[in-house]
Motif scaffolding. Structure first.
Motif, PDB file in Angstrom:
ATOM      1  N   HIS A   1       4.536  40.605  44.886  1.00  0.00           N
ATOM      2  CA  HIS A   1       4.658  40.427  46.335  1.00  0.00           C
ATOM      3  C   HIS A   1       5.469  41.570  46.933  1.00  0.00           C
ATOM      4  O   HIS A   1       6.070  42.349  46.203  1.00  0.00           O
ATOM      5  CB  HIS A   1       5.239  39.046  46.701  1.00  0.00           C
ATOM      6  CG  HIS A   1       6.651  38.826  46.271  1.00  0.00           C
ATOM      7  ND1 HIS A   1       6.981  38.327  45.037  1.00  0.00           N
ATOM      8  CD2 HIS A   1       7.820  39.036  46.914  1.00  0.00           C
ATOM      9  CE1 HIS A   1       8.297  38.223  44.935  1.00  0.00           C
ATOM     10  NE2 HIS A   1       8.845  38.657  46.063  1.00  0.00           N
TER      11      HIS A   1
ATOM     12  N   HIS B   1       8.291  42.273  48.351  1.00  0.00           N
ATOM     13  CA  HIS B   1       9.742  42.454  48.466  1.00  0.00           C
ATOM     14  C   HIS B   1      10.180  43.653  47.625  1.00  0.00           C
ATOM     15  O   HIS B   1       9.658  43.893  46.529  1.00  0.00           O
ATOM     16  CB  HIS B   1      10.491  41.185  48.028  1.00  0.00           C
ATOM     17  CG  HIS B   1      10.444  40.096  49.057  1.00  0.00           C
ATOM     18  ND1 HIS B   1      10.482  38.763  48.726  1.00  0.00           N
ATOM     19  CD2 HIS B   1      10.350  40.147  50.416  1.00  0.00           C
ATOM     20  CE1 HIS B   1      10.418  38.035  49.838  1.00  0.00           C
ATOM     21  NE2 HIS B   1      10.336  38.849  50.872  1.00  0.00           N
TER      22      HIS B   1
ATOM     23  N   HIS C   1      10.647  44.076  43.801  1.00  0.00           N
ATOM     24  CA  HIS C   1       9.454  44.091  42.944  1.00  0.00           C
ATOM     25  C   HIS C   1       8.620  45.364  43.114  1.00  0.00           C
ATOM     26  O   HIS C   1       7.967  45.796  42.178  1.00  0.00           O
ATOM     27  CB  HIS C   1       8.585  42.856  43.227  1.00  0.00           C
ATOM     28  CG  HIS C   1       9.342  41.568  43.053  1.00  0.00           C
ATOM     29  ND1 HIS C   1       9.451  40.938  41.838  1.00  0.00           N
ATOM     30  CD2 HIS C   1      10.079  40.838  43.931  1.00  0.00           C
ATOM     31  CE1 HIS C   1      10.213  39.860  41.970  1.00  0.00           C
ATOM     32  NE2 HIS C   1      10.602  39.777  43.234  1.00  0.00           N
TER      33      HIS C   1
ATOM     34  N   HIS D   1       6.026  32.480  49.960  1.00  0.00           N
ATOM     35  CA  HIS D   1       7.208  33.304  49.691  1.00  0.00           C
ATOM     36  C   HIS D   1       7.132  34.583  50.534  1.00  0.00           C
ATOM     37  O   HIS D   1       8.126  35.048  51.090  1.00  0.00           O
ATOM     38  CB  HIS D   1       7.271  33.611  48.200  1.00  0.00           C
ATOM     39  CG  HIS D   1       8.480  34.379  47.788  1.00  0.00           C
ATOM     40  ND1 HIS D   1       9.695  33.791  47.565  1.00  0.00           N
ATOM     41  CD2 HIS D   1       8.667  35.701  47.565  1.00  0.00           C
ATOM     42  CE1 HIS D   1      10.581  34.725  47.234  1.00  0.00           C
ATOM     43  NE2 HIS D   1       9.979  35.884  47.217  1.00  0.00           N
TER      44      HIS D   1
ATOM     45  N   ARG E   1      10.520  31.004  52.664  1.00  0.00           N
ATOM     46  CA  ARG E   1      11.798  31.456  53.205  1.00  0.00           C
ATOM     47  C   ARG E   1      11.982  31.038  54.660  1.00  0.00           C
ATOM     48  O   ARG E   1      12.436  31.815  55.486  1.00  0.00           O
ATOM     49  CB  ARG E   1      11.893  32.969  53.088  1.00  0.00           C
ATOM     50  CG  ARG E   1      11.871  33.415  51.647  1.00  0.00           C
ATOM     51  CD  ARG E   1      12.317  34.828  51.547  1.00  0.00           C
ATOM     52  NE  ARG E   1      12.843  35.091  50.219  1.00  0.00           N
ATOM     53  CZ  ARG E   1      13.485  36.199  49.899  1.00  0.00           C
ATOM     54  NH1 ARG E   1      13.692  37.113  50.801  1.00  0.00           N
ATOM     55  NH2 ARG E   1      13.932  36.367  48.678  1.00  0.00           N
TER      56      ARG E   1
HETATM   57 ZN   LIG Z   1      10.677  37.898  46.765  1.00  0.00          ZN
END
Ligand SMILES: [Zn+2]
Length: 301
Positions: free
Chosen positions: A106, A108, A111, A181, A211
């Motif tokens: 994903h 973010h 990552h 997410h 979130r």
């Molecule tokens: Zn994340």
């Protein structure tokens, strides 16, 4: 008899409390307590299966899957760890130039932060879902923290969507979009890992939970239900060493790694644990459903 049973339960309950007060799970120390301790994070890489290595820092996973035709990397960590991750790949005996695909769970930064550099070193194709490519592009256009330059990000490359597959090197990977997410979230099923030649089915759930926000909570319900439909999962490749409530006694990836180190011939493989994965999925479904109710209350619906 009754008194005996009760006192046994008390003793067990007491020792659990005592143990948890004494020691924090290693995975939690890496993911939470010492998450910013750069030197501490540079833990030793380890071989998990015949064809799978953990090459990330202690708080965020980077999984290296080898095949006879080249390697597949799941996630890339972020600076200041990227050169060190590339070094780990070499250390486990894999030439980074053999990496053919980088699959991003994903959008973010923890990552995707290493994707540009690892792509340059390897020439690999980079896969993410469209919504998270958008996040990656946004990361590249926004200055970093404390006025630092925007992080270098890969250019939009392979866009994957629900139901797509990748057949490569004997792997038949199948992709799902499991948003919540983030707006995208790429889950990969059908990862074949081998233990002494014996195959097991692994999954990488690209990010559970949400979130905040009613729409996101509702997405996380649909996504958890989708993951629950994937049958026969034996190995869970967590995107972080510690997931809080992944159901594994006292921790996650790193605890299993420790067990793996002292494993005797004939012992079960600590990462082969379908029951804990099934329980985690069930709990994620329950929590997502609860989150929707809470978000509805907040929104006055
Ligand atoms: Zn994340």
């Amino acid at each position: 008899m009754r008194a005996f049973v009760c006192s046994t339960i008390v003793v067990v309950a007491f020792s659990v409390v005592f143990a948890s007060a004494q020691t924090e799970p290693l995975s939690k120390t890496y993911r939470v307590t010492r998450a910013d301790d750069v030197e501490f994070q540079k833990m030793e890489s380890f071989k998990v299966f015949d064809n799978l290595y953990y090459v990330g820092p202690g708080y965020v996973s980077v999984w290296l899957l080898t095949t006879p035709q080249g390697s597949i990397l799941f996630d890339t960590a972020q600076e200041p760890y990227v050169d060190w991750v590339i070094g780990n790949i070499r250390k486990v005996g894999v030439d980074p130039k053999t990496i053919k695909y980088i699959i991003l769970s994903h959008g973010h930064l923890d990552h995707v932060g290493g994707a540009a550099k690892i792509q340059e070193v390897s020439g690999a194709r980079v896969l993410a879902v469209a919504e998270d490519w958008k996040m990656i592009e946004d990361l590249a256009s926004r200055p970093g923290q404390r006025g630092a330059a925007a992080p270098r990000m890969p250019k939009r490359d392979m866009v994957v969507k629900e139901g797509d597959s990748l057949n490569f090197g004997g792997q038949a990977l199948k992709f799902h979009q499991t948003p919540g997410h983030t707006p995208g979230v790429l889950t990969t099923e059908g990862i074949a890992v081998y233990d002494g030649g014996k195959p097991y089915k692994a999954i990488l759930w690209g990010g559970a939970g949400y979130r905040g926000g009613l729409a996101e909570a509702e997405q996380s319900v649909t996504s958890a239900n989708k993951v629950a439909q994937i049958k026969g999962v034996q190995v869970n490749l967590q995107i972080h060493s510690w997931a809080g409530d992944d159901g594994y006694p006292g921790g996650g990836v790193l605890e299993r790694g420790v067990m793996l180190k002292s494993r005797k011939p004939g012992d079960p493989h600590p990462f082969v644990d379908p029951d804990t994965f099934a329980r985690w999925v069930k709990r994620s479904q329950d929590e997502a459903a609860k989150a929707v109710e809470e978000e509805k209350k907040k929104a006055g619906k």
